[in-house]
Design a protein around this motif. Structure first.
Motif, PDB file in Angstrom:
ATOM      1  N   THR A 130      -6.769  -2.287  12.174  1.00 10.58           N
ATOM      2  CA  THR A 130      -5.561  -2.023  12.974  1.00 10.58           C
ATOM      3  C   THR A 130      -4.325  -2.582  12.279  1.00 10.58           C
ATOM      4  O   THR A 130      -3.280  -1.927  12.204  1.00 10.58           O
ATOM      5  CB  THR A 130      -5.707  -2.678  14.375  1.00 10.58           C
ATOM      6  N   TRP A 131      -4.442  -3.801  11.762  1.00 12.70           N
ATOM      7  CA  TRP A 131      -3.300  -4.438  11.099  1.00 12.70           C
ATOM      8  C   TRP A 131      -2.883  -3.651   9.851  1.00 12.70           C
ATOM      9  O   TRP A 131      -1.697  -3.535   9.548  1.00 12.70           O
ATOM     10  CB  TRP A 131      -3.640  -5.880  10.733  1.00 12.70           C
ATOM     11  N   MET A 132      -3.877  -3.123   9.142  1.00 12.60           N
ATOM     12  CA  MET A 132      -3.545  -2.325   7.949  1.00 12.60           C
ATOM     13  C   MET A 132      -2.766  -1.078   8.380  1.00 12.60           C
ATOM     14  O   MET A 132      -1.769  -0.703   7.741  1.00 12.60           O
ATOM     15  CB  MET A 132      -4.829  -1.917   7.215  1.00 12.60           C
ATOM     16  N   HIS A 133      -3.221  -0.476   9.469  1.00 13.45           N
ATOM     17  CA  HIS A 133      -2.548   0.727   9.972  1.00 13.45           C
ATOM     18  C   HIS A 133      -1.114   0.389  10.398  1.00 13.45           C
ATOM     19  O   HIS A 133      -0.165   1.113  10.053  1.00 13.45           O
ATOM     20  CB  HIS A 133      -3.349   1.299  11.154  1.00 13.45           C
ATOM     21  N   VAL A 134      -0.986  -0.715  11.120  1.00 13.09           N
ATOM     22  CA  VAL A 134       0.348  -1.147  11.590  1.00 13.09           C
ATOM     23  C   VAL A 134       1.272  -1.368  10.390  1.00 13.09           C
ATOM     24  O   VAL A 134       2.423  -0.906  10.372  1.00 13.09           O
ATOM     25  CB  VAL A 134       0.222  -2.444  12.424  1.00 13.09           C
ATOM     26  N   ALA A 135       0.759  -2.076   9.381  1.00 13.92           N
ATOM     27  CA  ALA A 135       1.583  -2.388   8.201  1.00 13.92           C
ATOM     28  C   ALA A 135       2.019  -1.113   7.491  1.00 13.92           C
ATOM     29  O   ALA A 135       3.190  -0.950   7.119  1.00 13.92           O
ATOM     30  CB  ALA A 135       0.788  -3.275   7.245  1.00 13.92           C
ATOM     31  N   THR A 136       1.089  -0.182   7.342  1.00 14.77           N
ATOM     32  CA  THR A 136       1.404   1.063   6.621  1.00 14.77           C
ATOM     33  C   THR A 136       2.432   1.897   7.380  1.00 14.77           C
ATOM     34  O   THR A 136       3.418   2.363   6.797  1.00 14.77           O
ATOM     35  CB  THR A 136       0.098   1.884   6.410  1.00 14.77           C
ATOM     36  N   VAL A 137       2.198   2.060   8.676  1.00 14.10           N
ATOM     37  CA  VAL A 137       3.122   2.861   9.487  1.00 14.10           C
ATOM     38  C   VAL A 137       4.510   2.243   9.456  1.00 14.10           C
ATOM     39  O   VAL A 137       5.524   2.932   9.253  1.00 14.10           O
ATOM     40  CB  VAL A 137       2.587   2.970  10.939  1.00 14.10           C
ATOM     41  N   GLU A 138       4.555   0.932   9.629  1.00  9.57           N
ATOM     42  CA  GLU A 138       5.843   0.241   9.691  1.00  9.57           C
ATOM     43  C   GLU A 138       6.586   0.346   8.358  1.00  9.57           C
ATOM     44  O   GLU A 138       7.790   0.613   8.322  1.00  9.57           O
ATOM     45  CB  GLU A 138       5.587  -1.234  10.055  1.00  9.57           C
ATOM     46  N   LEU A 139       5.858   0.167   7.267  1.00  8.72           N
ATOM     47  CA  LEU A 139       6.519   0.226   5.952  1.00  8.72           C
ATOM     48  C   LEU A 139       6.992   1.639   5.636  1.00  8.72           C
ATOM     49  O   LEU A 139       8.072   1.830   5.079  1.00  8.72           O
ATOM     50  CB  LEU A 139       5.578  -0.284   4.847  1.00  8.72           C
ATOM     51  N   LYS A 140       6.188   2.615   6.012  1.00  8.89           N
ATOM     52  CA  LYS A 140       6.610   4.014   5.778  1.00  8.89           C
ATOM     53  C   LYS A 140       7.898   4.296   6.514  1.00  8.89           C
ATOM     54  O   LYS A 140       8.816   4.928   5.993  1.00  8.89           O
ATOM     55  CB  LYS A 140       5.504   4.971   6.230  1.00  8.89           C
ATOM     56  N   LYS A 141       7.927   3.793   7.743  1.00 11.51           N
ATOM     57  CA  LYS A 141       9.114   4.033   8.565  1.00 11.51           C
ATOM     58  C   LYS A 141      10.325   3.349   7.935  1.00 11.51           C
ATOM     59  O   LYS A 141      11.388   3.949   7.772  1.00 11.51           O
ATOM     60  CB  LYS A 141       8.862   3.470   9.973  1.00 11.51           C
ATOM     61  N   ARG A 142      10.135   2.096   7.546  1.00 13.28           N
ATOM     62  CA  ARG A 142      11.275   1.331   7.035  1.00 13.28           C
ATOM     63  C   ARG A 142      11.718   1.781   5.644  1.00 13.28           C
ATOM     64  O   ARG A 142      12.886   1.684   5.296  1.00 13.28           O
ATOM     65  CB  ARG A 142      10.922  -0.155   6.967  1.00 13.28           C
ATOM     66  N   LEU A 143      10.755   2.228   4.850  1.00  9.30           N
ATOM     67  CA  LEU A 143      11.119   2.620   3.485  1.00  9.30           C
ATOM     68  C   LEU A 143      11.495   4.091   3.391  1.00  9.30           C
ATOM     69  O   LEU A 143      11.666   4.636   2.312  1.00  9.30           O
ATOM     70  CB  LEU A 143       9.974   2.298   2.511  1.00  9.30           C
ATOM     71  N   GLY A 144      11.537   4.755   4.501  1.00  5.14           N
ATOM     72  CA  GLY A 144      12.020   6.126   4.482  1.00  5.14           C
ATOM     73  C   GLY A 144      10.983   7.166   4.813  1.00  5.14           C
ATOM     74  O   GLY A 144      11.296   8.350   4.866  1.00  5.14           O
ATOM     75  N   GLY A 145       9.771   6.741   5.065  1.00  2.68           N
ATOM     76  CA  GLY A 145       8.730   7.696   5.442  1.00  2.68           C
ATOM     77  C   GLY A 145       8.559   8.799   4.431  1.00  2.68           C
ATOM     78  O   GLY A 145       8.283   9.939   4.762  1.00  2.68           O
ATOM     79  N   ALA A 146       8.756   8.449   3.197  1.00  2.65           N
ATOM     80  CA  ALA A 146       8.801   9.474   2.164  1.00  2.65           C
ATOM     81  C   ALA A 146       7.470  10.127   1.891  1.00  2.65           C
ATOM     82  O   ALA A 146       7.422  11.317   1.638  1.00  2.65           O
ATOM     83  CB  ALA A 146       9.329   8.882   0.875  1.00  2.65           C
ATOM     84  N   ARG A 147       6.386   9.386   1.942  1.00  2.00           N
ATOM     85  CA  ARG A 147       5.162   9.956   1.385  1.00  2.00           C
ATOM     86  C   ARG A 147       4.255  10.571   2.421  1.00  2.00           C
ATOM     87  O   ARG A 147       4.265  10.195   3.528  1.00  2.00           O
ATOM     88  CB  ARG A 147       4.419   8.874   0.614  1.00  2.00           C
TER      89      ARG A 147
END
Lengths: 125, 185
Positions: free
Chosen positions: B168-185
């Motif tokens: 769950t934490w890995m999922h949270v980290a990935t979603v949050e970083l994608k959102k903050r870094l622009g959701g580019a990928r």
């Protein structure tokens, strides 16, 4: 799934960008490694000496004890000595057969006698 | 090229410092990245890097097989915890919430990064900053996963949390970083 793998690879590459180890850092780690290896080696030598000495002492004691036990266990009894003499006489030359027979008879009589008596009787001859 | 385990054993058994040096060089980049993600400053990360290798040098004989990288990541994480404690900082890398709820909820909302800020524009500093702003649990799982290359089972064991929480934490980290870094990928 592939998207996540690619995203993680991207994060990894960014996080590792510009990270490097200062040469002084490596040198310090190497010095500590040399010190630790030397200390461990010295400790090993002391342990080997201590245990080696104890092992040699134990081995010497065991060998000495073994020698005495073997001596006690394998030393022939007077009866066995006389029996061996009779056996030796039985394989001598046939021309001396009569003479050896009489000696053998005498030895057979001594076989049951105390060892000291047998020795003193033999000395007469 | 010698295997990591061979290099570590060569030092542990024969005191071969060259093998240890090779191991240090081979693992320097990811370990620095891991420590910079776990600690507040680059200076702290440099100190923790030294501490990690001192710990490895002193307990090289304690390595009991398995992935050397996972072993090193575990030692590095503990060195980071020690450094935070010595520094008297309030942050803690000790994970206390076994359910993972608070960490997931604790992920700051933060202003959404504009969509046009794509991956190509996210610099290493951006990534480091955003990773550093994640909650402890997701941040550690992310770093142990992508830098330490630990399996999720190993991460769960290392952090003392259930496997589901680590995932769950890995999922949270990935979603949050994608959102903050622009959701580019």
């Amino acid at each position: 799934m592939n998207e996540d793998i690619e995203f993680n690879a991207f994060l990894k590459s960014r996080l590792e960008e510009g990270t490097g180890m200062a040469p002084s850092s490596l040198a310090e780690i190497e010095r500590a490694a040399v010190r630790e290896a030397a200390a461990r080696s010295a400790e090993h030598r002391v342990r080997v000496r201590r245990w080696g000495g104890a092992f040699l002492l134990a081995a010497s004691l065991a060998a000495a004890a073994g020698f005495f036990v073997m001596q006690a266990a394998t030393a022939p009894t007077p009866e066995e000595t006389v029996a061996d003499a009779i056996e030796l006489l039985s394989v001598t030359d046939e021309t001396e057969l009569e003479e050896t027979d009489s000696v053998a008879e005498m030895l057979l009589a001594w076989q049951d006698a105390p060892y000291e008596n047998a020795v003193s009787d033999i000395s007469i001859y | 090229m010698a295997e990591d385990a061979d290099l570590l054993h060569a030092y542990a058994r024969r005191g071969d410092v060259r093998s240890l040096s090779a191991l240090v060089k081979r693992h320097a980049a990811w370990m620095q990245a891991l420590l910079r993600g776990l600690l507040p400053s680059a200076a702290d990360a440099d100190d923790a890097f030294q501490d990690t290798w001192m710990k490895v040098i002193r307990s090289a004989g304690g390595y009991r097989g398995g992935s050397v990288r996972a072993y090193l990541a575990s030692v590095a994480r503990r060195a980071a915890i020690d450094r935070l404690r010595r520094g008297g900082r309030t942050e803690s890398l000790d994970v206390e919430d076994e359910e993972g709820r608070s960490a997931a909820e604790a992920v700051p909302d933060g202003a959404p990064t504009p969509l046009e800020r794509f991956e190509s524009k996210a610099t290493s500093e951006d990534v480091r900053r955003e990773v550093a702003s994640l909650a402890d649990g997701p941040r550690q799982v992310l770093l142990l996963r992508i830098e330490g290359e630990l399996s999720f089972r190993e991460i769960a064991s290392e952090l003392g949390v259930p496997l589901g929480t680590a995932l769950t934490w890995m999922h949270v980290a990935t979603v949050e970083l994608k959102k903050r870094l622009g959701g580019a990928r």
